[in-house]
Motif scaffolding. Structure first.
Motif, short mmCIF file in Angstrom:
data_model
loop_
_atom_site.label_atom_id
_atom_site.label_comp_id
_atom_site.label_asym_id
_atom_site.label_seq_id
_atom_site.Cartn_x
_atom_site.Cartn_y
_atom_site.Cartn_z
N ARG A 63 -34.65 27.59 23.03
CA ARG A 63 -33.94 26.29 22.77
C ARG A 63 -34.67 25.18 23.32
NH1 ARG A 63 -30.20 23.12 24.88
NH2 ARG A 63 -30.41 24.34 26.98
N LEU A 64 -35.16 25.32 24.46
CA LEU A 64 -35.74 24.14 24.83
C LEU A 64 -36.86 23.68 24.21
CD1 LEU A 64 -35.97 24.80 28.85
CD2 LEU A 64 -34.33 23.23 27.75
N VAL A 65 -37.89 24.71 23.79
CA VAL A 65 -38.93 24.53 22.96
C VAL A 65 -38.35 23.82 21.66
CG1 VAL A 65 -40.80 25.57 21.54
CG2 VAL A 65 -40.18 26.37 23.86
N ASP A 66 -37.57 24.29 20.99
CA ASP A 66 -37.06 23.78 19.80
C ASP A 66 -36.73 22.11 20.20
OD1 ASP A 66 -37.55 25.82 18.09
OD2 ASP A 66 -35.58 26.40 17.92
N LYS A 67 -35.84 22.08 21.04
CA LYS A 67 -35.27 20.86 21.44
C LYS A 67 -36.67 19.74 21.75
CE LYS A 67 -32.05 18.19 24.34
NZ LYS A 67 -31.14 18.37 25.53
N HIS A 68 -37.38 20.14 22.67
CA HIS A 68 -38.43 19.21 23.07
C HIS A 68 -39.79 19.49 22.46
CE1 HIS A 68 -35.62 18.17 26.12
NE2 HIS A 68 -35.52 19.52 26.46
N CYS A 69 -39.96 20.35 21.42
CA CYS A 69 -41.45 20.49 20.83
C CYS A 69 -41.28 20.76 19.47
CB CYS A 69 -41.89 21.74 21.74
SG CYS A 69 -43.89 21.77 21.45
N GLN A 70 -40.73 19.93 18.76
CA GLN A 70 -40.53 19.74 17.15
C GLN A 70 -40.16 21.14 16.62
OE1 GLN A 70 -44.56 18.32 16.55
NE2 GLN A 70 -43.94 16.29 16.73
N GLN A 71 -39.27 21.79 17.16
CA GLN A 71 -38.57 23.08 16.57
C GLN A 71 -39.67 24.27 16.32
OE1 GLN A 71 -35.13 23.65 15.44
NE2 GLN A 71 -35.05 21.80 16.79
N THR A 72 -40.57 24.05 17.42
CA THR A 72 -41.76 25.23 17.00
C THR A 72 -41.21 26.65 17.18
OG1 THR A 72 -43.02 23.70 18.38
CG2 THR A 72 -43.82 25.95 18.32
N ALA A 73 -40.28 27.00 18.12
CA ALA A 73 -39.78 28.45 18.03
C ALA A 73 -39.21 28.71 16.92
CB ALA A 73 -38.70 28.57 19.22
N SER A 74 -38.23 28.10 16.17
CA SER A 74 -37.72 28.22 15.02
C SER A 74 -38.52 28.31 13.93
CB SER A 74 -36.51 27.33 14.87
OG SER A 74 -35.59 27.58 15.73
N SER A 75 -39.68 27.33 13.75
CA SER A 75 -40.41 27.20 12.67
C SER A 75 -41.28 28.28 12.62
CB SER A 75 -41.22 25.65 12.70
OG SER A 75 -41.70 25.75 13.93
N HIS A 76 -41.60 28.93 14.05
CA HIS A 76 -42.58 30.13 13.62
C HIS A 76 -41.74 31.38 13.94
CE1 HIS A 76 -46.37 28.09 13.92
NE2 HIS A 76 -45.86 27.03 14.75
N SER A 77 -40.40 31.63 13.64
CA SER A 77 -39.48 32.63 13.23
C SER A 77 -39.46 33.40 14.74
CB SER A 77 -40.37 33.41 12.31
OG SER A 77 -40.34 32.86 11.14
N PHE A 78 -39.40 32.75 15.90
CA PHE A 78 -39.26 33.52 16.98
C PHE A 78 -37.89 34.43 17.01
CE2 PHE A 78 -43.28 31.77 18.33
CZ PHE A 78 -43.69 32.57 18.65
N TYR A 79 -36.84 33.85 16.74
CA TYR A 79 -35.53 34.25 16.75
C TYR A 79 -35.45 35.40 15.92
CZ TYR A 79 -33.68 30.12 19.46
OH TYR A 79 -33.65 29.07 19.96
N GLN A 80 -36.07 35.45 14.75
CA GLN A 80 -35.95 36.46 13.89
C GLN A 80 -36.81 37.64 14.37
OE1 GLN A 80 -36.39 33.27 12.98
NE2 GLN A 80 -35.70 32.88 11.01
N GLU A 81 -38.05 37.31 15.08
CA GLU A 81 -39.01 38.24 15.53
C GLU A 81 -38.19 39.06 16.77
OE1 GLU A 81 -43.29 38.05 16.18
OE2 GLU A 81 -42.75 36.02 15.50
N TYR A 82 -37.69 38.29 17.53
CA TYR A 82 -36.70 39.00 18.52
C TYR A 82 -35.65 40.04 18.07
CZ TYR A 82 -37.49 37.65 23.42
OH TYR A 82 -38.07 37.41 24.84
N ASP A 83 -35.17 39.38 16.78
CA ASP A 83 -34.03 40.54 16.24
C ASP A 83 -34.75 41.78 15.94
OD1 ASP A 83 -31.87 38.72 16.69
OD2 ASP A 83 -31.96 37.78 14.75
N ALA A 84 -35.95 41.61 15.25
CA ALA A 84 -36.64 42.82 14.58
C ALA A 84 -37.22 43.66 15.84
CB ALA A 84 -37.90 42.26 13.82
#
Length: 263
Positions: A102-123
């Motif tokens: 969440r910090l990365v998304d908030k302060h670094c142009q949504q980098t975590a979400s744009s690179h699908s890290f949440y989905q990868e964690y789920d997988a």
């Protein structure tokens, strides 16, 4: 969708090379040690890499009971590390993502979400559950097949995180963010008051000392913990660390703490 996520992972993985080693700057010894707060995340990746190697070694030797015990500890520690990264159920109930991503998304142009890290964690979590079920059957053939697939997936995930997300820490610091406050309030708070926190610290420093890679991984990791801790917290945490690592490793940590305190 899964196909787009897989495509993103493949594209990112293709760009990952020796730069990952450069991103491990949180492990590099310094003449005048500086607390590298987010080594709690970065060196946590080394904990996972070392733990995976330990399970793999036991499986390759056919040590079923020992590999099961090692897997249970790895799984328990990863669940706690995952909270640091993706937050807690309470965060989700409040309609937000807690943790490092969440910090990365908030302060670094949504980098975590744009690179699908949440989905990868789920997988990864799905793979983990399937592997854990295999351990319960004690079918060594099935365990090995699923474990080595999980290990490969985790190694790819960690490499992508080192390459794509850890540089955002520098961006946050350069942007004037208080890294100590962010780590303490937005990341570590998810587990630091839990009954399992002693296990979390002791398991981490034990693995970091065993799999040191020629670097002061325990010192860097524990110095970051010292930096974010209150005096009361550190008085307890240092007991756990001292009871786990060798005297020489603990003395190395005390040396940088004494420098920090001006002793």
């Amino acid at each position: 969708c899964k196909s787009s996520t897989l495509q993103q992972v493949q594209q990112d993985s293709g760009r990952i090379s020796k730069n990952v080693e450069e991103s491990a700057r949180s492990e590099i010894p310094l003449d005048k040690p500086k607390p590298l707060i987010f080594s709690i995340i970065r060196n946590g990746h080394e904990v996972l890499r070392g733990s995976l190697r330990d399970v793999a070694s036991l499986l390759e030797r056919g040590e079923l009971e020992l590999s099961m015990e090692e897997w249970r500890n790895l799984r328990k520690w990863w669940h706690m590390h995952r909270i640091l990264e993706v937050g807690t159920t309470a965060d989700a109930d409040k309609g937000r993502r807690g943790g490092f991503l969440r910090l990365v998304d908030k302060h670094c142009q949504q980098t975590a979400s744009s690179h699908s890290f949440y989905q990868e964690y789920d997988a990864l979590s799905e793979q983990e559950e399937e592997l854990n079920a295999a351990f319960e059957t004690e079918d060594m053939y099935q365990i090995k097949a699923l474990f080595f697939d999980f290990q490969d997936a985790m190694q790819t995930f960690l490499a992508r995180e080192d390459e794509l997300l850890m540089p955002c820490v520098d961006d946050m610091e350069e942007g004037g963010m208080n890294l100590k406050r962010l780590m303490k309030n937005d990341v570590l708070s998810g587990i630091s008051k839990s009954f399992g926190f002693e296990f979390f610290i002791r398991y981490a420093v034990e693995k970091l000392e065993r799999h040191h890679g020629g670097m002061p991984r325990v010192r860097v990791y524990a110095f970051a913990l010292y930096t974010v801790a209150t005096r009361k917290e550190w008085d307890q945490w240092k007991i756990w660390i001292q009871a786990t690592v060798s005297p020489s490793t603990y003395e190395e940590l005390l040396e940088v703490i004494h420098q920090e305190e001006g002793q």
